[in-house]
Design an enzyme around this catalytic site. Structure first.
Site, PDB file in Angstrom:
ATOM      1  N   LYS A 219       0.816  -1.208   0.000  1.00 26.45           N
ATOM      2  CA  LYS A 219       0.000   0.000   0.000  1.00 26.45           C
ATOM      3  C   LYS A 219       0.848   1.256   0.000  1.00 26.45           C
ATOM      4  O   LYS A 219       0.473   2.276  -0.529  1.00 26.45           O
ATOM      5  CB  LYS A 219      -0.892   0.021   1.251  1.00 26.45           C
ATOM      6  CG  LYS A 219      -2.105  -0.842   1.101  1.00 26.45           C
ATOM      7  CD  LYS A 219      -2.994  -0.736   2.322  1.00 26.45           C
ATOM      8  CE  LYS A 219      -3.851  -1.988   2.377  1.00 26.45           C
ATOM      9  NZ  LYS A 219      -4.612  -2.152   3.566  1.00 26.45           N
ATOM     10  N   ARG A 220       1.987   1.172   0.654  1.00 26.69           N
ATOM     11  CA  ARG A 220       2.830   2.360   0.755  1.00 26.69           C
ATOM     12  C   ARG A 220       3.559   2.650  -0.549  1.00 26.69           C
ATOM     13  O   ARG A 220       3.658   3.772  -0.986  1.00 26.69           O
ATOM     14  CB  ARG A 220       3.845   2.209   1.893  1.00 26.69           C
ATOM     15  CG  ARG A 220       3.324   2.730   3.216  1.00 26.69           C
ATOM     16  CD  ARG A 220       4.271   2.373   4.339  1.00 26.69           C
ATOM     17  NE  ARG A 220       4.406   0.926   4.490  1.00 26.69           N
ATOM     18  CZ  ARG A 220       5.498   0.229   4.190  1.00 26.69           C
ATOM     19  NH1 ARG A 220       6.562   0.823   3.718  1.00 26.69           N
ATOM     20  NH2 ARG A 220       5.532  -1.079   4.362  1.00 26.69           N
TER      21      ARG A 220
END
Ligand code: GLU
Length: 450
Positions: A219-220
């Protein structure tokens, strides 16, 4: 499990974040499998982590399943509403001597629930559990690696494995199709199910999704939320088609095809275990194909939200559907995403267009005879008839007079009027949707920069 048992699968997301492409792929594979064998797909929201669940995340799950066309047959069930069932199961395991109370759980929390607020651990027997995973084949785990694991926390909540195994058993799930990241929890779920006298589902752990660097999608680091793909103008049909190919492929090798055909081709045993590359360039290619398949009306409807949101560069009152309708057929072939329409029409809708400096440099500063072409075009357009053919001929004639071919003579005019060196065919939209005064103003502005 008897062969006569009807196939039941489930998508069991935890609403702790926005739906990402990995979960969407899991949902899709469950649905494809259910549809391909005439089974039932259950939606179960695993919302037992009260500190992290947010209702809007659950809503987003519904919304994006709907968007992708994944229609589950049963549910949604909420795991948080099944606490009594989980408690009963733990009590049974305690009564049968398959579990025991202990003083500390993994969180070392004190609580007041089960018995006197103590945690419960599963009494893991000696031996080995062998999972015959559809994708991973045989996975054998020595119980010594598992130890006696917590199934009930002292704060009165079930652990993931307990709730997951009890719910699968209660819901008569025959196949648990889910991400590979959950594989390590599977032996524990199998032990719990068997201790409760249930038959564990057949497991199929789908391969990891990885990025260009072959690193697990995160996600990052990576763009993974479905919401962002939708916002950028990926069609649900293209997205679903692409997701279906992440870890699976049809035997006949035809990748871009309607979902009904994908259902016909889908075999769970054809899912492969190698990590699947989430290839955005390929997704864009798919999207381009699906965009080209739309008729103009459908494309205009799909594009509309991308032209009326608050991220567009023109003021809302300047939005003109007629202008867009005229340009869209001219650029449909080239569009890869729906929001790719914005730079095709902004020069017709914005009062001022920002200059793309690299276009300016290439086509005007370093362009052959661009000063002469701009001067000549300004002179010619002051009073020539204002129709696309005449204007085009005038520009080309100016270029020719200075030994410049057609495409090169159009380039400085395009950059002056649109702010860029690439865009839709220039003359028709320019003459139909900008006034002579506006075009002259932009040409003179450009000339004065030199
Ligand atoms: N709730 C789990 C998750 O979102 C999935 C559980 C499962 O599919 O068995 O990671």
């Amino acid at each position: 499990m008897s062969l006569a048992q009807p196939t039941r699968v489930r998508f069991a997301p935890s609403p702790t974040g926005y739906l990402h492409v990995g979960s969407a792929r899991t949902a899709l594979f469950n649905w494809l499998y259910a549809r391909s064998v005439g089974g039932t797909m259950v939606l179960r929201i695993e919302d037992t982590d009260e500190s992290r669940n947010r209702p809007e995340l659950t809503q987003a799950i519904f919304e994006y399943l709907e968007w992708l066309g994944i229609h589950y047959d049963e549910g949604p069930y909420y795991q948080s509403e099944r606490r009594d069932r989980h408690r009963d199961a733990v009590q049974r395991l305690l009564d049968d001597g398959r579990a025991y109370l202990c003083d500390a759980d993994d969180n070392e929390l004190a609580g007041t629930e089960m018995a006197d607020g103590r945690a419960v651990r599963f009494r893991t027997p000696e031996g080995t559990t062998v999972i015959d995973d559809v994708v991973r084949r045989e996975v054998a785990v020595d119980h010594a690696q598992l130890g006696d694991f917590v199934i009930w926390r002292s704060d009165g909540s079930p652990t993931f494995v307990l709730a997951n195994a009890v719910d699968d058993a209660d819901m008569a799930i025959t196949h648990a199709i889910r991400g590979e990241d959950l594989l390590s929890s599977t032996p524990r779920a199998v032990l719990v199910a068997e201790a409760l006298g249930a038959t564990p589902p057949i497991y199929a752990h789908l391969p990891l999704l990885v990025n260009e660097q072959r690193k697990k999608l995160s996600k990052r680091r990576d763009d993974v939320s479905l919401e962002s793909y939708r916002r950028r103008g990926f069609l649900a049909s293209a997205m679903a088609n692409y997701l279906a190919l992440l870890g699976w492929g049809p035997r006949d090798g035809v990748e871009i095809r309607p979902m009904a055909e994908i259902i016909g081709q889908f075999r769970l045993e054809d899912v492969n275990r190698a990590p699947a590359f989430f290839d955005i360039a390929k997704l864009e290619h798919f999207n381009g194909v699906y965009i080209r398949e739309l008729d103009t009306e459908q494309l205009l409807v799909a594009i509309e939200p991308h032209l009326t949101g608050n991220e567009v560069p023109w003021p809302p009152e300047r939005y003109r559907p007629d202008v867009v309708a005229a340009v869209v057929p001219l650029v449909q072939e080239k569009l890869r995403t729906l929001d790719g329409i914005v730079p095709q029409v902004d020069w017709l809708l914005c009062p001022e267009v920002p200059m793309d400096e690299s276009s300016w440099d290439k086509a005007v500063v370093r362009g052959k005879a661009s000063v002469e072409i701009l001067d000549g075009t300004i002179a010619a357009l002051v009073d020539c008839p204002w129709d696309p053919e005449t204007v085009k001929d005038a520009v080309f004639a100016v270029g020719e007079a200075h030994g410049v071919n057609r495409s090169k003579s159009q380039a400085p005019v395009r950059v002056a009027v649109t702010g860029r060196s690439v865009g839709p065919p220039l003359f028709e939209p320019m003459v139909h949707h900008l006034t002579r005064e506006e075009v002259l103003r932009r040409l003179r502005n450009a000339r004065s920069r030199l």
